[in-house]
Design a protein around this motif. Structure first.
Motif, short mmCIF file in Angstrom:
data_model
loop_
_atom_site.label_atom_id
_atom_site.label_comp_id
_atom_site.label_asym_id
_atom_site.label_seq_id
_atom_site.Cartn_x
_atom_site.Cartn_y
_atom_site.Cartn_z
N GLU A 119 45.70 40.67 38.57
CA GLU A 119 44.69 39.95 37.78
C GLU A 119 45.06 38.48 37.65
N ARG A 120 46.33 38.19 37.48
CA ARG A 120 46.78 36.80 37.41
C ARG A 120 46.51 36.09 38.73
N GLU A 121 46.75 36.80 39.84
CA GLU A 121 46.50 36.24 41.16
C GLU A 121 45.01 35.93 41.33
N ILE A 122 44.16 36.85 40.88
CA ILE A 122 42.72 36.64 41.02
C ILE A 122 42.23 35.53 40.10
N LEU A 123 42.77 35.45 38.89
CA LEU A 123 42.41 34.35 38.00
C LEU A 123 42.78 33.01 38.63
N THR A 124 43.90 32.97 39.30
CA THR A 124 44.33 31.73 39.95
C THR A 124 43.34 31.29 41.02
N VAL A 125 42.90 32.22 41.84
CA VAL A 125 41.98 31.82 42.92
C VAL A 125 40.56 31.60 42.40
N ILE A 126 40.21 32.24 41.29
CA ILE A 126 38.94 31.89 40.63
C ILE A 126 38.98 30.42 40.23
N SER A 166 33.53 45.25 45.28
CA SER A 166 33.35 45.96 44.01
C SER A 166 34.65 45.96 43.20
N THR A 167 35.77 46.06 43.91
CA THR A 167 37.07 46.02 43.23
C THR A 167 37.31 44.65 42.62
N VAL A 168 36.93 43.61 43.35
CA VAL A 168 37.08 42.25 42.82
C VAL A 168 36.25 42.08 41.56
N LYS A 169 35.02 42.58 41.58
CA LYS A 169 34.16 42.46 40.40
C LYS A 169 34.78 43.17 39.20
N THR A 170 35.40 44.32 39.46
CA THR A 170 36.07 45.05 38.37
C THR A 170 37.22 44.23 37.81
N HIS A 171 38.03 43.65 38.71
CA HIS A 171 39.14 42.82 38.26
C HIS A 171 38.64 41.62 37.45
N VAL A 172 37.57 40.98 37.93
CA VAL A 172 37.04 39.81 37.22
C VAL A 172 36.57 40.20 35.83
N LYS A 228 47.61 25.85 33.60
CA LYS A 228 48.23 25.28 34.81
C LYS A 228 48.50 26.34 35.88
N LEU A 229 47.74 27.45 35.84
CA LEU A 229 47.79 28.36 36.98
C LEU A 229 47.28 27.62 38.22
#
Length: 223
Positions: A164-171, A189-195, A218-219
């Motif tokens: 989730e931290r990784e995905i928040l970073t790329v968001i 669909s997995t990405v949407k769930t993580h978001v 500062k991510l």
């Protein structure tokens, strides 16, 4: 039916927006406010789905009005409609809790699509444009500890998993869900769930607020 409150100090702007919105079968204008104080009061009374919020208004401006409306915890969402090229406060408006913004020279269909998106909980600003906006107004970000200390210690990130931290970073870097899925080899669909989990865990109202969080902690480092 999406209910909308129009907040703008220019009568002609309010009239044009009302005419456009009331031409739609799925929208209705529940009120008009000529300044921020009226917007706050009417939002509390009428509970609109969306407030179209100008920024530069006499008395209480649109930023403070946005902050007060969102702080009330109601379901109302704010769509700022401003002259972005001239308005230095667009970033502050997003930090105050707005779910997005459009420029006043946007096409009518863009405004309508923006209202519908905000009403359903989505962000209006495209991720790539969000990144450019935050880069342009990065001087509003607080200075302080190093990015490593901020990202490790910030309580808003404490409950996130590594993924989730990784995905928040790329968001924060402006990646769309489709790009995240392709580059991280995940189903969309997995990405949407993580978001969704990221928004819930961090208390972010929408994707824009998540991007701001990524910058705040500062991510994501500014370019």
């Amino acid at each position: 039916m999406t209910t909308v409150l129009i907040a703008d100090d220019q009568p002609l702007q309010r009239f044009g927006s009302r005419m456009l919105l009331e031409s739609q079968d799925d929208m209705t204008v529940v009120g008009e406010a000529a300044n921020g104080s009226e917007a706050v009061r009417m939002a509390a009374e009428l509970h609109p789905d969306v407030v179209l919020m100008d920024i530069r208004m006499p008395g209480l401006d649109g930023i403070e009005a946005t902050r007060r409306i969102t702080a009330a915890g109601d379901r109302t969402r704010i769509l700022i409609v401003t002259t972005f090229d001239l308005d230095e406060y667009a970033y502050a408006g997003l930090r105050a809790g707005a779910s997005g913004f459009l420029v006043k020279d946007a096409q009518p269909e863009e405004l309508l699509a923006g209202i519908r998106a905000v009403a359903t909980g989505d962000a209006v600003v495209a991720p790539s444009l969000t990144r450019r906006l935050l880069d342009a107004y990065v001087h509003h970000l607080p200075t302080g500890p190093s990015s490593e200390v901020l990202s490790q210690d910030d309580p808003r990130l404490a409950s996130l998993t590594d993924r989730e931290r990784e995905i928040l970073t790329v968001i924060g870097k402006g990646w769309t869900n489709t790009e995240i899925a392709a580059r991280l080899h995940l189903a969309e669909s997995t990405v949407k769930t993580h978001v969704g989990r990221i928004l819930a865990k961090t208390g972010s109202r929408d994707r824009i607020q998540a991007v701001i969080l990524a910058y705040d902690t500062k991510l994501v480092e500014t370019s």
